[in-house]
Design an enzyme around this catalytic site. Structure first.
Site, PDB file in Angstrom:
ATOM      1  CD  GLU A 250      -2.584  -1.030   2.751  1.00 29.18           C
ATOM      2  OE1 GLU A 250      -2.225  -0.208   3.606  1.00 29.18           O
ATOM      3  OE2 GLU A 250      -3.505  -1.825   2.930  1.00 29.18           O
ATOM      4  CE  LYS A 252       5.527   4.611   6.851  1.00 32.13           C
ATOM      5  NZ  LYS A 252       5.258   5.960   7.308  1.00 32.13           N
ATOM      6  NE  ARG A 257      -2.635   3.627  12.639  1.00 32.89           N
ATOM      7  CZ  ARG A 257      -1.871   2.543  12.695  1.00 32.89           C
ATOM      8  NH1 ARG A 257      -0.574   2.656  12.810  1.00 32.89           N
ATOM      9  NH2 ARG A 257      -2.398   1.346  12.623  1.00 32.89           N
ATOM     10  NE  ARG A 272       2.400   5.740  15.836  1.00 33.18           N
ATOM     11  CZ  ARG A 272       3.367   5.353  15.035  1.00 33.18           C
ATOM     12  NH1 ARG A 272       3.398   5.788  13.801  1.00 33.18           N
ATOM     13  NH2 ARG A 272       4.297   4.547  15.468  1.00 33.18           N
ATOM     14  CD  GLU A 302      -1.129   8.471   7.554  1.00 34.46           C
ATOM     15  OE1 GLU A 302      -1.576   7.622   8.345  1.00 34.46           O
ATOM     16  OE2 GLU A 302      -0.055   9.079   7.735  1.00 34.46           O
ATOM     17  NE  ARG A 417       7.602  -0.508  16.441  1.00 35.38           N
ATOM     18  CZ  ARG A 417       7.151   0.538  15.758  1.00 35.38           C
ATOM     19  NH1 ARG A 417       7.065   0.470  14.438  1.00 35.38           N
ATOM     20  NH2 ARG A 417       6.806   1.645  16.365  1.00 35.38           N
ATOM     21  CE  LYS A 423       8.701   2.070  10.311  1.00 30.54           C
ATOM     22  NZ  LYS A 423       8.252   2.834  11.436  1.00 30.54           N
TER      23      LYS A 423
HETATM   24  P1  AMP Z   1       5.991   5.195  11.008  1.00 24.74           P
HETATM   25  O1  AMP Z   1       5.312   6.382  11.642  1.00 24.74           O
HETATM   26  O2  AMP Z   1       7.113   5.544  10.107  1.00 24.74           O
HETATM   27  O3  AMP Z   1       6.288   4.099  12.001  1.00 24.74           O
HETATM   28  O4  AMP Z   1       4.906   4.555  10.036  1.00 24.74           O
HETATM   29  C1  AMP Z   1       3.659   4.136  10.464  1.00 24.74           C
HETATM   30  C2  AMP Z   1       2.627   5.177  10.111  1.00 24.74           C
HETATM   31  O5  AMP Z   1       2.458   5.274   8.717  1.00 24.74           O
HETATM   32  C3  AMP Z   1       1.244   4.830  10.594  1.00 24.74           C
HETATM   33  O6  AMP Z   1       1.070   5.147  11.926  1.00 24.74           O
HETATM   34  C4  AMP Z   1       0.356   5.647   9.688  1.00 24.74           C
HETATM   35  O7  AMP Z   1       0.184   6.951  10.224  1.00 24.74           O
HETATM   36  C5  AMP Z   1       1.178   5.810   8.443  1.00 24.74           C
HETATM   37  N1  AMP Z   1       0.626   5.159   7.236  1.00 24.74           N
HETATM   38  C6  AMP Z   1       0.621   5.708   6.018  1.00 24.74           C
HETATM   39  N2  AMP Z   1       0.115   4.885   5.111  1.00 24.74           N
HETATM   40  C7  AMP Z   1      -0.233   3.740   5.762  1.00 24.74           C
HETATM   41  C8  AMP Z   1      -0.795   2.505   5.348  1.00 24.74           C
HETATM   42  N3  AMP Z   1      -1.084   2.252   4.083  1.00 24.74           N
HETATM   43  N4  AMP Z   1      -1.003   1.560   6.311  1.00 24.74           N
HETATM   44  C9  AMP Z   1      -0.678   1.800   7.608  1.00 24.74           C
HETATM   45  N5  AMP Z   1      -0.133   2.947   8.037  1.00 24.74           N
HETATM   46  C10 AMP Z   1       0.094   3.924   7.136  1.00 24.74           C
END
Ligand code: AMP
Length: 588
Positions: A250, A252, A257, A272, A302, A417, A423
């Site tokens: 998907e 990102k 969030r 979040r 998002e 997690r 990611k």
């Molecule tokens: P990170 O903040 O780098 O740990 O990445 C996780 C965050 O990416 C999540 O908390 C969401 O806010 C965001 N996010 C963006 N696109 C997606 C997606 N397709 N699925 C899940 N989270 C996403």
């Protein structure tokens, strides 16, 4: 329950950082705690009054606390400030000051946990002009009746400086031991906490109904679920190694969030970190109900700031303009967003957590009707590194941060997690020093508001040896609205029905152009590519070179001929130079 018992336990806990000892002190405390107060004790342990999502904030300033200490002890503010400066902890300073006072006065009444809690709660709820005076009165009345140790902890809770070092996991270990005699039951408590986000409620339930009661915890509407998090991977190769050859990718998106709880017209939004953020997004509250085809649902999305003219996703910082208390209506029109749904946790009174990703995504697509404002996050099923690379490129060109990669057959793991979600982010560490001049060979039509222009261009280097144009990347970022218009005007007459035989590209474009126009781009890195044709087989067999995260610099090089574009030789030398820099750095 006497507050002295709690103060004594806090005191012991402050003196150790060993997890086993902390757990033991907690077990002893819980065993002495009556059922009716255990939830309050668990909140206080964490320096809170209620679970985070209820937003009950104590927010007492140091100055006010000092005035209250002075009022209840009769000792001048200056002296208290001095004591505070010496020790650096106002709670401790208060206990020293009150030590002097108790030698001369009687304690009026014993204070109980209930009384302290109720008073703190009243303080947290006070608002308005006279609230400071009222807060001071409440604090000094508590201090009047507290012994020095109790006073020091009351102040630490009030000021948010209580640091007992008890993690949620330690609290759960202790609850499991105290009320079920078995630490292994922590897992059951964890699940209950992950779906309810309320450790106080979990504690109350186990104390009242035992572990069987906790097993019955379920997702409830308007009570946030702790979000599932993703592990990080560094490359396409690593993603395939970890997820196999059939998984979901998907976009990102780089926004905020949002967990949406919806029933009819009622919508509540949680961040979040489970803060209620409904007031920042009146547009979501108003527009989303009509997109939801269910009686009730909990969804994750998002929220992303967009450029209203191009439909392009804008970086997270833009969205932060929404974080204000006043004039929110203005911010809503100034910083428009789209809501991009990626998961469903609850639907029509039933939890969806145990459904597989695939089932949840299907349900999500059925229940959320797409329009200009509500979208399904772009998703593709991928099978190998090439697929990941191609979708990553698409996502970056659309202005996203990278990809979220998700296992198709796994449930939603609230609050953890795990390895079911990964990611893959773009990294700009290896910034390519030089810009490149590249030939525009193909175009992709813009989506949404970008229709009527080429949202993304396919670019090529010049291969002098064989007089060909070899594909090196797609670029979709760095274009202003004017750039898009201008490029459309220039490129429109160059459209060909069939790909010019001098073009070498495995990637299919929506339209092909005569290889004539040169534009300037920058990129973060040059990488080996299984798709692109630039310098194919010259660095490694079956691989070409590609630009990672290319960006248009705004310069259309009309003065250049296609044959003046950057050559494969130049790109190879940049690639090797970049390797050398990395190698040299590792030697330092
Ligand atoms: P990170 O903040 O780098 O740990 O990445 C996780 C965050 O990416 C999540 O908390 C969401 O806010 C965001 N996010 C963006 N696109 C997606 C997606 N397709 N699925 C899940 N989270 C996403």
């Amino acid at each position: 329950m006497d507050f002295a018992i709690l103060a004594d336990a806090f005191n012991k806990m402050e003196s150790t950082r060993k997890r086993l000892e902390l757990t033991q002190y907690l077990v002893e405390l819980f065993e002495k705690t009556p059922q009716e107060v255990i939830a309050r004790i668990v909140y206080l342990l964490q320096g809170k009054l209620r679970p985070d999502f209820e937003g009950v904030e104590l927010g007492v300033a140091e100055k006010l606390a000092i005035r209250a200490i002075s009022k209840s002890s009769g000792i001048p503010i200056k002296k208290i400030e001095e004591e505070y400066r010496i020790g650096g902890d106002l709670g401790h300073a208060a206990s020293v000051i009150l030590e002097q006072k108790t030698q001369t006065t009687f304690l009026v009444e014993d204070i109980t946990v209930e009384r302290v809690y109720e008073t703190l709660f009243k303080i947290a709820k006070l608002e308005g002009a006279r609230s400071q005076d009222m807060k001071m009165k409440y604090i000094s009345s508590l201090l009047n009746d507290a012994n020095p140790l109790e006073a020091s902890f009351i102040l630490k809770i009030l000021l948010g400086t209580l640091r007992l070092g008890v993690a949620e996991n330690t609290v759960m270990d202790a609850l499991a031991i105290a009320f079920s005699g078995n630490k292994e039951n922590r897992k059951v408590l964890e699940h209950a906490y992950n779906v309810s986000s309320d450790l106080g409620k979990v504690a109350e339930t186990i104390s009242e109904k035992g572990i069987e009661g906790v097993e019955k915890f379920e997702v409830i509407l308007f009570n946030p679920v702790r979000p599932m998090l993703a592990d990080r991977v560094k490359s396409q190769e690593e993603s395939v190694e970890r997820l196999g050859n059939n998984f979901a990718a998907e976009y990102k998106l780089d926004g905020e969030r949002v967990q949406l709880h919806v029933e009819g017209d009622k919508v509540v939004l949680y961040s979040r970190s489970l803060e209620n953020i409904s007031s920042y997004y009146p547009d979501i509250i108003e527009k989303i109900p009509k997109s939801i085809q269910a009686d009730n649902a909990i969804l994750e999305a998002e929220a992303v700031a967009i450029n209203e003219n191009t439909g392009e996703f804008l970086p997270f910082q833009e969205l932060m303009h929404r974080r204000r208390k006043y004039k929110i209506e203005k911010a809503v029109t100034q910083y428009p967003i789209t809501v991009n749904f990626f998961d469903i946790l609850f639907c029509n009174d039933k939890s969806c957590l145990d459904l597989s990703y695939k089932e949840r995504r299907e349900k999500l697509e059925k229940i959320v009707k797409e329009d200009e404002y509500a979208k399904h996050i772009p998703m593709a099923i991928v099978n190998n590194e090439n697929d990941v690379e191609e979708f990553l490129e698409n996502s970056i060109n659309a202005g996203s941060e990278g990809l979220m990669l998700k296992m198709l057959d796994k449930p939603y793991q609230a609050g953890s997690r795990g390895s079911y979600w990964l990611k893959l982010k773009r990294e700009y560490q290896n910034e390519l020093g030089d810009s490149l001049d590249l030939v525009v060979i193909g175009g992709f039509f813009g989506k949404g508001r970008r229709t009527g222009s080429y949202g993304t261009l396919l670019l090529a280097t010049y291969d002098e040896d064989v007089d060909m144009f070899t594909s090196i990347c797609k670029v979709g970022t760095g274009f202003s609205d004017e750039d898009l218009d201008q490029l459309y005007q220039i490129l429109q007459p160059k459209v060909t029905i069939k790909k010019n035989p001098r073009i070498e590209s495995e990637m299919e474009a929506d339209v092909w152009f005569e290889p004539e126009l040169v534009i300037e781009v920058v990129a973060s890195e040059i990488t080996l590519s299984p798709i692109h044709k630039a310098a194919r087989d010259q660095v490694r067999k079956d691989a070409g070179l590609a630009l990672r995260f290319p960006k248009f610099t705004g310069k259309i090089r009309t003065e250049k001929m296609a044959e003046d574009a950057s050559t494969n030789e130049e790109v190879i030398s940049l690639y090797k130079g970049q390797k050398k820099v990395a190698h040299d750095k590792s030697l330092i």
